[in-house]
Each structure stands twice: as C-alpha cells, then as structure tokens.
Design an enzyme around this catalytic site. Structure first.
Site, PDB file in Angstrom:
ATOM      1  N   ASP A 291      -3.152  12.650 -73.285  1.00 27.93           N
ATOM      2  CA  ASP A 291      -2.398  12.077 -72.169  1.00 27.93           C
ATOM      3  C   ASP A 291      -2.964  10.694 -71.868  1.00 27.93           C
ATOM      4  O   ASP A 291      -3.823  10.518 -71.010  1.00 27.93           O
ATOM      5  CB  ASP A 291      -2.525  13.011 -70.960  1.00 27.93           C
ATOM      6  CG  ASP A 291      -1.712  12.520 -69.780  1.00 27.93           C
ATOM      7  OD1 ASP A 291      -0.701  11.850 -70.007  1.00 27.93           O
ATOM      8  OD2 ASP A 291      -2.099  12.815 -68.635  1.00 27.93           O
TER       9      ASP A 291
ATOM     10  N   TYR B  47      -1.561   4.991 -57.564  1.00 25.24           N
ATOM     11  CA  TYR B  47      -1.381   6.431 -57.432  1.00 25.24           C
ATOM     12  C   TYR B  47      -1.286   6.933 -55.990  1.00 25.24           C
ATOM     13  O   TYR B  47      -0.760   8.002 -55.736  1.00 25.24           O
ATOM     14  CB  TYR B  47      -2.439   7.204 -58.244  1.00 25.24           C
ATOM     15  CG  TYR B  47      -3.728   7.516 -57.534  1.00 25.24           C
ATOM     16  CD1 TYR B  47      -4.138   8.841 -57.354  1.00 25.24           C
ATOM     17  CD2 TYR B  47      -4.550   6.502 -57.075  1.00 25.24           C
ATOM     18  CE1 TYR B  47      -5.335   9.132 -56.728  1.00 25.24           C
ATOM     19  CE2 TYR B  47      -5.742   6.789 -56.450  1.00 25.24           C
ATOM     20  CZ  TYR B  47      -6.131   8.102 -56.286  1.00 25.24           C
ATOM     21  OH  TYR B  47      -7.312   8.396 -55.667  1.00 25.24           O
TER      22      TYR B  47
ATOM     23  N   GLN C  77      -3.657   2.982 -62.630  1.00 24.25           N
ATOM     24  CA  GLN C  77      -3.659   4.248 -61.884  1.00 24.25           C
ATOM     25  C   GLN C  77      -4.302   4.081 -60.509  1.00 24.25           C
ATOM     26  O   GLN C  77      -3.783   4.547 -59.496  1.00 24.25           O
ATOM     27  CB  GLN C  77      -4.425   5.302 -62.692  1.00 24.25           C
ATOM     28  CG  GLN C  77      -4.474   6.679 -62.047  1.00 24.25           C
ATOM     29  CD  GLN C  77      -5.234   7.692 -62.915  1.00 24.25           C
ATOM     30  OE1 GLN C  77      -5.764   7.342 -63.974  1.00 24.25           O
ATOM     31  NE2 GLN C  77      -5.283   8.927 -62.472  1.00 24.25           N
TER      32      GLN C  77
ATOM     33  N   GLU D 254      -6.951  11.209 -72.497  1.00 24.71           N
ATOM     34  CA  GLU D 254      -7.293  12.447 -71.801  1.00 24.71           C
ATOM     35  C   GLU D 254      -7.158  13.578 -72.806  1.00 24.71           C
ATOM     36  O   GLU D 254      -6.087  13.785 -73.384  1.00 24.71           O
ATOM     37  CB  GLU D 254      -6.388  12.673 -70.585  1.00 24.71           C
ATOM     38  CG  GLU D 254      -6.686  11.697 -69.454  1.00 24.71           C
ATOM     39  CD  GLU D 254      -5.995  12.048 -68.135  1.00 24.71           C
ATOM     40  OE1 GLU D 254      -4.922  12.693 -68.167  1.00 24.71           O
ATOM     41  OE2 GLU D 254      -6.535  11.671 -67.072  1.00 24.71           O
TER      42      GLU D 254
ATOM     43  N   TYR E  27      -3.769  19.726 -63.679  1.00 26.00           N
ATOM     44  CA  TYR E  27      -5.033  19.064 -63.327  1.00 26.00           C
ATOM     45  C   TYR E  27      -6.029  20.199 -63.125  1.00 26.00           C
ATOM     46  O   TYR E  27      -6.600  20.364 -62.075  1.00 26.00           O
ATOM     47  CB  TYR E  27      -4.770  18.283 -62.032  1.00 26.00           C
ATOM     48  CG  TYR E  27      -5.815  17.299 -61.577  1.00 26.00           C
ATOM     49  CD1 TYR E  27      -6.268  16.278 -62.402  1.00 26.00           C
ATOM     50  CD2 TYR E  27      -6.319  17.350 -60.273  1.00 26.00           C
ATOM     51  CE1 TYR E  27      -7.198  15.356 -61.949  1.00 26.00           C
ATOM     52  CE2 TYR E  27      -7.240  16.423 -59.812  1.00 26.00           C
ATOM     53  CZ  TYR E  27      -7.679  15.428 -60.654  1.00 26.00           C
ATOM     54  OH  TYR E  27      -8.584  14.504 -60.193  1.00 26.00           O
TER      55      TYR E  27
ATOM     56  N   HIS F 139     -13.366  18.230 -64.506  1.00 28.16           N
ATOM     57  CA  HIS F 139     -12.658  16.939 -64.525  1.00 28.16           C
ATOM     58  C   HIS F 139     -12.247  16.526 -63.110  1.00 28.16           C
ATOM     59  O   HIS F 139     -12.467  15.382 -62.698  1.00 28.16           O
ATOM     60  CB  HIS F 139     -11.421  17.026 -65.427  1.00 28.16           C
ATOM     61  CG  HIS F 139     -10.543  15.816 -65.360  1.00 28.16           C
ATOM     62  ND1 HIS F 139     -10.924  14.595 -65.866  1.00 28.16           N
ATOM     63  CD2 HIS F 139      -9.301  15.629 -64.832  1.00 28.16           C
ATOM     64  CE1 HIS F 139      -9.953  13.714 -65.661  1.00 28.16           C
ATOM     65  NE2 HIS F 139      -8.962  14.310 -65.032  1.00 28.16           N
TER      66      HIS F 139
ATOM     67  N   GLU G 264      -6.447  17.026 -73.760  1.00 30.97           N
ATOM     68  CA  GLU G 264      -5.728  18.130 -73.126  1.00 30.97           C
ATOM     69  C   GLU G 264      -5.146  19.037 -74.208  1.00 30.97           C
ATOM     70  O   GLU G 264      -5.113  18.683 -75.386  1.00 30.97           O
ATOM     71  CB  GLU G 264      -4.579  17.599 -72.247  1.00 30.97           C
ATOM     72  CG  GLU G 264      -5.017  16.557 -71.227  1.00 30.97           C
ATOM     73  CD  GLU G 264      -3.997  16.288 -70.125  1.00 30.97           C
ATOM     74  OE1 GLU G 264      -3.026  17.061 -69.996  1.00 30.97           O
ATOM     75  OE2 GLU G 264      -4.182  15.298 -69.397  1.00 30.97           O
TER      76      GLU G 264
HETATM   77 MN    MN Z   1      -3.481  14.169 -67.746  1.00 27.64          MN
END
Ligand code: MN
Length: 406
Positions: free
Chosen positions: A224, A235, A231, A190, A119, A124, A192
């Site tokens: 991702d 989470y 979420q 996402e 992360y 972000h 990445e």
């Molecule tokens: Mn991710």
C-alpha cells in the site's frame, strides 16, 4: 509427479494458487502456479476435465471463476493436486499444458470493485500514533474496540512488475505557514496482505465471524504505497486521500484459504473484550513469514524488514464482520487489505516511516547508501511464505520499481 517442482518452491503441490497470465501468442487466461511453471487451465478444460463453461477461464480476470463458489473452485484445486501426483492422470505426457513462468506475463488476477484498507496491527498503529499524534496516548480510544479502516481506491491497484511514478501533491514544510506543491519527499511502502472476497452479499446482510471464511477466496501480498508528507498535511479531519490513492501493488497469485489452512494460529489476546459481533471461535490468524527488500537501481537487494501476518491484532473474520455489520454489501473481487503488518522488533516494522523512525534513524543499504524513504530508481520487493515441516505454501513476490514523477 507430472512436473518437476524445485525444492523450497513457493508453489508446491500444497499450494496451487490461481492467477491470470498470457504468453506472446495468446490472450490472458486462468492458470495455477506449480513450481517454476504455470498449468494452463483453459488447456486443462480442453481435456474435458471441468464441468463448468470454459468462458470463465478466458476473461480478463478470475471474478467469474471465483463466483462459481468454493464447491467448484476448491474441487478444481484438489483435482489438480491429485492429477499432478498421478503419472497416469489426464495430465500425463501433455507438456503443452504447462508454460514456464519466465515465459509468461502475469496480469491483475481480479477486477477489484471496491478496496478497503484496515489498520489492524497494534504495533503499527502504536508506532504511527506515537509519531503523528501523542507518544503517551498512541492508540485512539476506539482502536481496541473497532477494526479501524477506510475505503481506498480500486482503480490504481496494479500487479507486480508494473512500475509507479513518484506522486506529486501538497505538503507543508516544517514551520511554514503555506503549503507547497511538488513530488513527495517521503515515498513509503506498507507491508500488507490483502484478501479477495469470494462471495456476494445483499445490502442489509451482515457476515458473521463464523461465516467469514466462506466469503474469503484467498490472499495476496499487498504493498500500500504511501506519501507520508502528503498524508501528514491532508489526513485531518477525514483520513487518507491522495497520500494513498496513487498506487497499491499486489502479488499476482491468489493463494486460497484452503491452502493456508495448515498455518492457522492463535491471534493476540484481545483485551478489553470485544463486542459480541466481533467475538470469534478457533484459530483465525495465519503464520506467514513476510519480508521486504529494497534494490537501488542496478544494485543488489537489501532486506530491510522481517515480519509475520500472525501479529495482526484484528483477524480477517473480524474485519469482514465489522465491514458488513451495518449492512454494507460486498462483491466477488473486492479487496480488503490488512493494514501495515509490523511486529514488536525494530526490524519487523512494515514501513520506512517506522523502520527509519520518521527519518531519524536511516536504514543502511548494502551499496553503502542510506534510506529514510524510497528513492527514484529503487525497486521494492515483498515476499511471503508459510512453512510447517515439509509443507511450504508461498506467495511469490510483489516487486515494484519507482520512477521519477511524471
Ligand atoms: Mn495501508
């Protein structure tokens, strides 16, 4: 040059990335991408070119080849570079060594044992912190001290071209007291990059930031996939679970760290100072242009994001040092993803969550439609390349179509 390489090809003579491919009449085998072609490494082995067993090139993945170590794999790459440029080399006049990429099917290049998602983009983490938690204190107090990450799911990592189904799960509608069950309404990508571990460690061992590059075989583009409504509900207190584990998509060619060497750049200044085990020397970030496009069903693509891997606050060496500092062992084929790569500009945000700011600023698509999140029938494509003067090293793409929930 033994084979024509189109100008601006991602797969220039400077690249030579490794992957697993098959054709109609053959089982999966290892190859390297060159221009629009694949050089079949099993066929090259047949010329007596390599002094390792051919079996490592004929498995379902590259793990055993990578496990031979960089002494071997780097030499394969540099030998191929030499041979391709020498009209009298062992490859000369042997067109049967080459397969058109358009005639080949690409497979997962590695068997992923464990997958970790970091992360590590401050932009972000700040954006998400503002939206999901506290606009005033977007970053948690640990963020600038620890390369934050979580252990993800390896079984659902798939190669480019394989479609995904819209995931279902629990969500809680606004102001409701009870959750409901159904397909996610907030499917997101996402942007990445992932790195592939190239060398094992034993339990108890730690990899220093100095040695980290020795343990990294190469990189891929990494999408991702995320379900934001699932979420948001699940989470807390432990972090992502079903919002993330249904799919992640990767580009099929692993670009080696050696090929990316010319594109090293300084990372962002880290303030406050990090603990000694996270300190590093030299340039550890990489200047890799990244973009994301969305194509609605039967429509042309709209590019929705331009970002760059160089923005990462925490670099791969720090991620690996942190991952192993407690003695956690790592294995060849483990996948470590960067976390969403966002830049400062609004068009550099690496997820729909940020680009459309939680649905409040829909993104315009060329066919006249709008997107807050990803719809059924959409294809999401990520591309990445590094360029310095005439040297271009690219990743190709990771492209995934979203099918309705099963
Ligand atoms: Mn991710």
């Amino acid at each position: 040059m033994i084979i024509d390489i189109p100008e601006n090809s991602d797969f220039s003579i400077h690249n030579i990335p490794f992957g697993m491919f098959s054709t109609k009449d053959g089982s999966p085998r290892a190859g390297v991408a060159i221009g629009d072609h694949i050089l079949d490494l099993v066929a090259v082995h047949g010329l007596g070119a390599f002094d390792f067993e051919v079996s490592v090139l004929e498995r379902n993945d590259l793990n055993d080849f990578i496990a031979l170590g960089k002494k071997v794999t780097s030499k394969v790459r540099t030998d191929i570079q030499k041979w391709l440029q020498d009209d009298s080399s062992i490859l000369a006049g042997k067109q049967n060594l080459f397969v058109r990429q358009s005639d080949a099917q690409m497979h997962m290049p590695i068997c992923v044992g464990d997958y970790t998602d970091f992360y590590s983009s401050i932009e972000h983490a700040t954006n998400v912190g503002k939206m999901f938690r506290d606009p005033e204190n977007a970053l948690l107090p640990n963020w600038k001290h620890i390369p934050v990450g979580y252990h993800g799911r390896a079984s659902s990592i798939i190669p480019s071209g394989e479609p995904i189904y819209r995931p279902k799960g629990q969500t809680i509608p606004q102001d409701a007291k009870q959750p409901i069950f159904g397909p996610t309404q907030r499917l997101d990508f996402e942007l990445e990059m992932g790195f592939v571990v190239g060398k094992n460690t034993e339990m108890g061992d730690a990899v220093s930031t100095n040695d980290a590059e020795d343990h990294i075989f190469g990189l891929v583009l990494f999408n991702d996939w995320s379900a934001r409504d699932i979420q948001k509900w699940e989470y807390v207190p432990l972090g992502p679970f079903l919002a993330k584990n249904f799919a992640s998509s990767i580009s099929p060619w692993i670009v080696t760290l050696e090929a990316l060497e010319p594109f090293k750049v300084e990372g962002p200044k880290q303030e406050p100072k990090v603990l000694p085990y996270l300190e590093y020397e030299g340039k550890k970030n990489y200047d890799i242009n990244l973009e994301v496009g969305i194509s609605p069903k039967n429509e042309k693509e709209t590019t929705v994001c331009y970002s760059n891997f160089k923005y990462m606050y925490w670099n791969m060496a720090q991620q690996l040092a942190h991952h192993t500092v407690n003695g956690c062992n790592i294995h060849v084929g483990d996948m470590m993803a960067s976390g969403t790569i966002s830049g400062k500009e609004e068009n550099s945000f690496g997820s729909m969550l940020e680009l459309a700011w939680m649905g409040t600023k829909p993104i315009q698509i060329n066919d006249g439609s709008e997107r807050k999140f990803i719809q059924d029938g959409d294809t999401v494509t990520m591309r990445g390349y590094a360029q310095k003067g005439d040297i271009r090293v690219g990743f190709g793409e990771v492209s995934t179509k979203v099918l309705p929930a099963k």
